[in-house]
Scaffold this active site. Structure first.
Site, short mmCIF file in Angstrom:
data_model
loop_
_atom_site.label_atom_id
_atom_site.label_comp_id
_atom_site.label_asym_id
_atom_site.label_seq_id
_atom_site.Cartn_x
_atom_site.Cartn_y
_atom_site.Cartn_z
N LYS A 1 0.85 -1.21 0.00
CA LYS A 1 0.00 0.00 0.00
C LYS A 1 0.88 1.25 0.00
O LYS A 1 0.66 2.18 -0.78
CB LYS A 1 -0.93 0.00 1.23
CG LYS A 1 -2.07 -1.00 1.12
CD LYS A 1 -2.82 -1.22 2.43
CE LYS A 1 -3.83 -2.36 2.24
NZ LYS A 1 -4.55 -2.74 3.45
N GLN B 1 -4.62 -1.38 9.66
CA GLN B 1 -4.60 -2.71 9.07
C GLN B 1 -5.23 -3.73 10.02
O GLN B 1 -4.91 -3.78 11.21
CB GLN B 1 -3.15 -3.11 8.74
CG GLN B 1 -3.01 -4.41 7.97
CD GLN B 1 -3.58 -4.36 6.55
OE1 GLN B 1 -3.68 -3.30 5.94
NE2 GLN B 1 -3.97 -5.50 6.02
N ASP C 1 -10.89 3.22 3.88
CA ASP C 1 -11.27 1.80 3.81
C ASP C 1 -12.79 1.64 3.63
O ASP C 1 -13.27 0.59 3.20
CB ASP C 1 -10.91 1.11 5.13
CG ASP C 1 -9.72 0.18 5.02
OD1 ASP C 1 -9.49 -0.36 3.93
OD2 ASP C 1 -9.04 -0.02 6.05
N1 GUN Z 1 -6.91 -6.60 6.22
C1 GUN Z 1 -7.17 -7.35 5.13
N2 GUN Z 1 -7.76 -6.59 4.16
C2 GUN Z 1 -7.86 -5.34 4.67
C3 GUN Z 1 -8.37 -4.12 4.16
O1 GUN Z 1 -8.87 -4.02 3.03
N3 GUN Z 1 -8.29 -3.04 5.00
C4 GUN Z 1 -7.77 -3.12 6.24
N4 GUN Z 1 -7.75 -2.01 6.99
N5 GUN Z 1 -7.28 -4.25 6.75
C5 GUN Z 1 -7.33 -5.35 5.96
#
Ligand code: GUN
Length: 302
Positions: free
Chosen positions: A54, A98, A121
């Site tokens: 990311k 995350q 998100d």
């Molecule tokens: N963990 C796995 N996929 C995601 C996501 O799309 N966003 C976040 N914040 N955590 C994750």
């Protein structure tokens, strides 16, 4: 029939180029760039690799990016204080915590503490509500469903009046994509059915689908005989079914399998996403799009 492959890896590159050009233009005109912070608590290997990717993607697009890694022992109150700091930071437009979080931290409390206008998100209840209302209320559609819709639209799959069947009812994929596809909007306006573990006859529903979106987390769940000839099949499943040694790096890597029996399904479907390389690459791409959108909302140019 052999299905057209919907390659997320290729569509991602097109979108990232579009976003990079927009970032450049905004920077030239307004003197600001999107700011994204990722907060990772602990060192879960999958989470570390997602967050690293990311941040790398944000960097490539010319964003301001902060990778804020915290120890697994971080207390809930310290995490809430950290979120508060970024909520107040004007140079940050997107905050991503995350998941999963360590046991001592209440995930719901943490997600609810993020300023909904920085919740790129799309997990905050305010953004879930905005998504349900639809239209101009929507700020940040969650990234995986947004990526799925983008794949469908950019592949030229007709959606208006289409029968869409969603397999799985998770808060992250099943429920939001069902909601998005039923809105009276471009790339949607479909008749949507959601099926799940409580559904009596999954096959009969799948057989009706013009667009079949599978997010069940069960490898090979959808059989080729469940697919309507010519249908568009979107496989969201990423199941680790074993390990192999990579020819490129000599390292052990996971063998991934989708929720659909790909080799057989591609003989029946009109379009299909592979695993890996289909939906997966779109999630981070949509996170970048949402972060740029957040800056555009702030500048009044969204
Ligand atoms: N963990 C796995 N996929 C995601 C996501 O799309 N966003 C976040 N914040 N955590 C994750």
């Amino acid at each position: 029939m052999t299905a057209k492959l919907i390659m997320g890896t290729e569509i991602r590159e097109t979108i990232l180029e579009e976003l990079a050009a927009e970032v450049k233009a905004i920077q030239a005109k307004h003197g600001v760039v999107p700011g994204l912070v990722t907060i990772l608590v602990g060192e879960n290997p999958a989470s570390v690799s997602y967050v690293t990717l990311k941040i790398k993607t944000a960097h490539r697009l010319g964003f301001k990016e902060i990778q804020d890694n915290q120890p697994a022992t971080l207390s809930e109150s310290d995490l809430l204080a950290l979120i508060d700091k970024y909520n107040k930071d004007d140079s940050i437009h997107g905050i991503l915590v995350q998941l999963p979080l360590p046991k001592q931290v209440n995930e719901k409390k943490v997600l609810n503490a993020i300023d909904p206008d920085k919740d790129v998100d799309g997990f905050h209840p305010v953004n879930v509500g905005r998504l349900m209302i639809g239209g101009s209320e929507v700020k940040y559609p969650p990234c995986t469903p947004a990526g799925i819709q983008e794949l469908i639209v950019r592949s030229g799959v007709p959606t208006a009046g289409a029968e869409v069947v969603v397999v799985g009812r998770s808060n992250i994929v099943g429920k939001p994509i069902a909601n998005m596809m039923l809105q009276k909007a471009k790339g949607a306006n479909a008749t949507v059915t959601v099926i799940h573990t409580g559904t009596k006859d999954m096959a009969s529903h799948c057989k009706r689908a013009d667009i079949l979106i599978v997010a069940a987390g069960v490898p090979g769940l959808v059989k080729p005989e469940w697919i309507k000839p010519g249908a568009c099949v979107i496989d969201v499943g990423v199941n680790r079914v074993g390990e192999k040694v990579s020819e490129k790096t000599g390292q052990k890597v996971a063998i991934l399998k989708g929720d659909v029996d790909f080799d057989a399904a591609k003989q029946v479907a009109g379009w299909i996403t592979p695993v890996p390389g289909g939906v997966g690459p779109m999630t981070i791409t949509m996170l970048m799009l949402n972060t740029l959108k957040s800056l555009k909302f702030k500048l009044g140019i969204a």
